[in-house]
Motif scaffolding. Structure first.
Motif, PDB file in Angstrom:
ATOM      1  N   MET A 149      17.360 -18.572  43.475  1.00 22.02           N
ATOM      2  CA  MET A 149      16.308 -19.517  43.830  1.00 22.02           C
ATOM      3  C   MET A 149      16.653 -20.842  43.157  1.00 22.02           C
ATOM      4  SD  MET A 149      12.175 -18.836  43.491  1.00 22.02           S
ATOM      5  CE  MET A 149      12.115 -17.480  44.669  1.00 22.02           C
ATOM      6  N   ASP A 150      16.953 -21.857  43.985  1.00 22.43           N
ATOM      7  CA  ASP A 150      17.500 -23.110  43.475  1.00 22.43           C
ATOM      8  C   ASP A 150      16.575 -24.274  43.847  1.00 22.43           C
ATOM      9  OD1 ASP A 150      18.991 -25.279  42.696  1.00 22.43           O
ATOM     10  OD2 ASP A 150      20.697 -24.858  44.007  1.00 22.43           O
ATOM     11  N   THR A 163      12.901 -25.515  48.603  1.00 23.47           N
ATOM     12  CA  THR A 163      13.587 -24.467  47.855  1.00 23.47           C
ATOM     13  C   THR A 163      14.829 -24.030  48.625  1.00 23.47           C
ATOM     14  OG1 THR A 163      11.414 -23.645  47.138  1.00 23.47           O
ATOM     15  CG2 THR A 163      13.307 -22.224  46.730  1.00 23.47           C
ATOM     16  N   ILE A 164      15.890 -23.731  47.894  1.00 24.79           N
ATOM     17  CA  ILE A 164      17.046 -23.047  48.474  1.00 24.79           C
ATOM     18  C   ILE A 164      17.022 -21.602  47.985  1.00 24.79           C
ATOM     19  CG2 ILE A 164      19.567 -22.870  48.501  1.00 24.79           C
ATOM     20  CD1 ILE A 164      19.677 -25.903  48.152  1.00 24.79           C
ATOM     21  N   LEU A 165      17.006 -20.661  48.902  1.00 24.75           N
ATOM     22  CA  LEU A 165      17.130 -19.249  48.560  1.00 24.75           C
ATOM     23  C   LEU A 165      18.560 -18.810  48.836  1.00 24.75           C
ATOM     24  CD1 LEU A 165      13.833 -17.806  50.089  1.00 24.75           C
ATOM     25  CD2 LEU A 165      14.278 -18.436  47.712  1.00 24.75           C
ATOM     26  N   LYS A 166      19.067 -17.915  48.001  1.00 20.16           N
ATOM     27  CA  LYS A 166      20.458 -17.487  48.106  1.00 20.16           C
ATOM     28  C   LYS A 166      20.552 -15.961  48.179  1.00 20.16           C
ATOM     29  CE  LYS A 166      22.025 -21.391  45.224  1.00 20.16           C
ATOM     30  NZ  LYS A 166      22.789 -21.764  44.000  1.00 20.16           N
ATOM     31  N   GLY A 167      21.651 -15.501  48.783  1.00 13.89           N
ATOM     32  CA  GLY A 167      21.995 -14.084  48.740  1.00 13.89           C
ATOM     33  C   GLY A 167      20.875 -13.169  49.182  1.00 13.89           C
ATOM     34  N   SER A 168      20.586 -12.188  48.342  1.00 15.87           N
ATOM     35  CA  SER A 168      19.617 -11.148  48.711  1.00 15.87           C
ATOM     36  C   SER A 168      18.196 -11.669  48.843  1.00 15.87           C
ATOM     37  CB  SER A 168      19.655 -10.007  47.681  1.00 15.87           C
ATOM     38  OG  SER A 168      20.902  -9.356  47.712  1.00 15.87           O
ATOM     39  N   LEU A 172      15.894 -11.239  51.980  1.00 15.35           N
ATOM     40  CA  LEU A 172      14.555 -10.667  51.863  1.00 15.35           C
ATOM     41  C   LEU A 172      13.537 -11.525  52.604  1.00 15.35           C
ATOM     42  CD1 LEU A 172      12.599  -8.583  50.723  1.00 15.35           C
ATOM     43  CD2 LEU A 172      12.519  -9.904  48.591  1.00 15.35           C
ATOM     44  N   GLU A 173      13.660 -12.839  52.509  1.00 18.71           N
ATOM     45  CA  GLU A 173      12.752 -13.718  53.252  1.00 18.71           C
ATOM     46  C   GLU A 173      12.914 -13.483  54.759  1.00 18.71           C
ATOM     47  OE1 GLU A 173      11.531 -18.377  53.143  1.00 18.71           O
ATOM     48  OE2 GLU A 173      13.611 -17.929  53.653  1.00 18.71           O
TER      49      GLU A 173
END
Length: 421
Positions: A149-150, A163-168, A172-173
C-alpha cells in the motif's frame, strides 16, 4: 423534484417537510411565482381567444370591402402582448423549476427527527466485534508493513487522497469487486451493465447531484461530469421513457470506478484510503412501482448485508435521521462495518428509496394496467464500496504477525491462497 401542484394543495405540509430538514419555509415565495405564471398564461390564452375572434371579424369586413384597419391594429398589439406574456411565463416557469430543483426530497414519516448522525437509529447488529490478543492495526499500517500500500507514490502521481495497491492487496481488491458483482448478478437477479464514466449535465441533474453538489463533482473541459457513483447512469437509463408495468421491476448493477472531489471533507480521514477521490464500487439500482418500492428497499438492504456476512464482517443496520438523510432520499439505511483498527463503526453501504423524486427530475414514468402514465420509484445502494470493504477485511482478519487471512468465499478469486503475508 417536487410537484408544484402538491405544494399548491398543501403549502403548510410542504414547509413542514422542509423544517424536518432544518430548512426555512419556501411555499409563500413559490406560490407568488406560481400565481404570476398562471396569471400570465391565462392572459395569454384570453388574448389568443380575442385574436381568433378578431380574425373572423377582419375577414368579414374585408369580404364586405369595409375598413378593418382598427381591428388589424388591435390584433398586432395583442400579438406583441402575447409574446411578452409568453416570455414572462417562461421566465417564471424556469424560476420555479430552479427553486424546486435545489430543495431536498420529502422524508418518510418513519425517518427519525434529529440534526445529525447522533440521532440515527440502530435497527440491527450482526455479529460481535472480535477481540484480539494484540493491539489491532489500522489498514494503512497493515498495508504499508506488507509493502503493498503506497500513499507517497500515489501522491507523486496524482496528489492527496489516492492510493497505489500492489501485489496480493491489488488482487484482493479486484477479487472483492468480482465477488460482489457475481453475487448481485448470479444470486440476486440484477442485470450487469457497463456504463459511461462521463455523463452530461442532464444526466447528473436527473439523480440530484446538480445543481446543489457541483463542488463535490469533477467537471471536464468539454462540459461532462465524472460519475460519483454508477447510480447516475444506471438510474438515468429510463430518463424520458414510459415503461410498461409488465417490465417492472428493473434491477441493474455495475462495478465501476467512482470519482468524488470530497470538497467538504478537508481534514477528515486524511490517513489511509477511507475517503478517496477515486474508488471502486458495485452499485445496485431498482426501478419499480410506488406499491413495490418499500419491499424493494428491504430486498436491497438484505443483498448488501448478505455480502458482509459472507465476508465474516461485523456490521449494523442504521436508519438515518432527518438531518443525516441525503438530498434525493426519502429514507436511507446505512450499513456500518466494525473496523477493529479504528475501534469504530464506519459506513460501508448506503441504500436509499427516493420515491418519485428522481423520476420527476428525469421525467421517467410507467404505464399501469389501468389509467394514464405515473412516475416511477427509484432506489439505489452500494453493494458494496470495494475500497472500504477491503479495509474491513484487512482489519477484521488481521493476524498478530501482520498477515491477513483471506475469507473462504474469496479463495476462488485469489488462486486459493489462504492469507496475505
Amino acid at each position: 423534484m417536487h410537484d408544484i401542484r402538491a405544494l399548491r394543495a398543501d403549502p403548510a405540509a410542504f414547509d413542514a417537510a422542509l423544517a424536518r430538514r432544518g430548512l426555512a419555509p419556501r411555499s409563500a415565495e413559490l406560490l407568488v411565482l406560481d400565481e404570476e405564471r398562471r396569471t400570465a398564461i391565462t392572459a395569454q390564452q384570453e388574448h389568443q381567444q380575442r385574436r381568433n375572434a378578431l380574425a373572423k371579424e377582419i375577414g368579414q369586413l374585408k369580404r364586405g370591402k369595409a375598413d378593418s384597419t382598427a381591428l388589424e391594429a388591435e390584433a398586432v398589439a395583442l400579438k406583441g402582448a402575447m409574446d411578452e406574456l409568453e416570455s414572462r411565463s417562461t421566465i417564471l416557469d424556469r424560476a420555479i423549476r430552479d427553486a424546486l430543483a435545489e430543495l431536498p426530497n420529502r422524508l418518510d414519516p418513519e425517518v427519525p427527527d434529529g440534526p445529525d448522525e447522533t440521532a440515527n437509529r440502530v435497527e440491527h447488529v450482526h455479529g460481535t466485534p472480535a477481540e484480539f490478543a494484540f493491539i489491532p492495526r489500522q489498514h494503512f499500517e497493515l498495508g504499508e508493513a506488507l509493502g503493498m500500500m503506497d500513499f507517497p507514490g500515489a501522491a507523486k502521481l496524482a496528489g492527496a487522497r489516492f492510493t497505489i495497491l500492489k501485489g496480493s492487496l491489488a488482487r484482493l481488491e479486484r477479487a472483492l469487486g468480482q465477488f460482489m458483482i457475481d453475487r448481485q448478478t448470479l444470486a440476486n437477479g440484477y442485470e450487469e451493465r457497463t456504463v459511461p464514466l462521463l455523463v452530461n449535465e442532464a444526466t447528473i441533474f436527473g439523480t440530484g447531484q446538480l445543481p446543489k453538489f457541483a463542488d463535490d463533482l469533477f467537471h471536464t473541459t468539454d462540459d461532462r461530469w465524472l460519475i460519483p457513483t454508477a447510480e447516475v447512469p444506471l438510474t438515468n437509463s429510463v430518463a424520458g421513457e414510459i415503461i410498461p408495468q409488465s417490465a417492472l421491476p428493473i434491477r441493474l448493477t455495475a462495478l465501476t470506478p467512482c470519482f468524488r472531489a470530497e470538497a467538504g471533507s478537508a481534514g477528515r480521514d486524511t490517513r489511509g484510503m477511507l475517503r478517496q477521490h477515486q474508488f471502486g464500487k458495485v452499485e445496485m439500482v431498482a426501478i419499480t412501482t410506488p406499491e413495490q418500492s418499500d419491499a424493494e428497499h428491504l430486498r436491497m438492504v438484505g443483498h448488501a448485508e448478505s455480502l458482509l456476512a459472507e465476508l465474516g464482517l461485523t456490521f449494523r443496520r442504521v436508519l438515518l435521521c432527518a438531518g443525516d438523510t441525503g438530498f434525493s432520499a426519502a429514507r436511507t439505511y446505512d450499513l456500518e462495518v466494525w473496523l477493529p483498527g479504528q475501534q469504530a463503526w464506519r459506513e460501508i453501504s448506503s441504500i436509499s428509496n427516493t420515491r418519485d423524486f428522481q423520476a420527476r427530475r428525469m421525467n421517467a414514468r410507467y404505464r399501469p394496467a389501468e389509467g394514464g402514465p405515473a412516475y416511477l420509484h427509484t432506489l439505489n445502494g452500494s453493494g458494496l464500496a470495494v475500497g472500504r470493504t477491503l479495509i474491513a477485511v484487512m482489519e477484521t482478519h488481521q493476524q498478530e504477525d501482520g498477515s491477513i487471512v483471506i475469507p473462504p468465499v474469496l479463495a476462488p478469486y485469489m488462486g486459493n491462497i489462504d492469507r496475505i503475508g
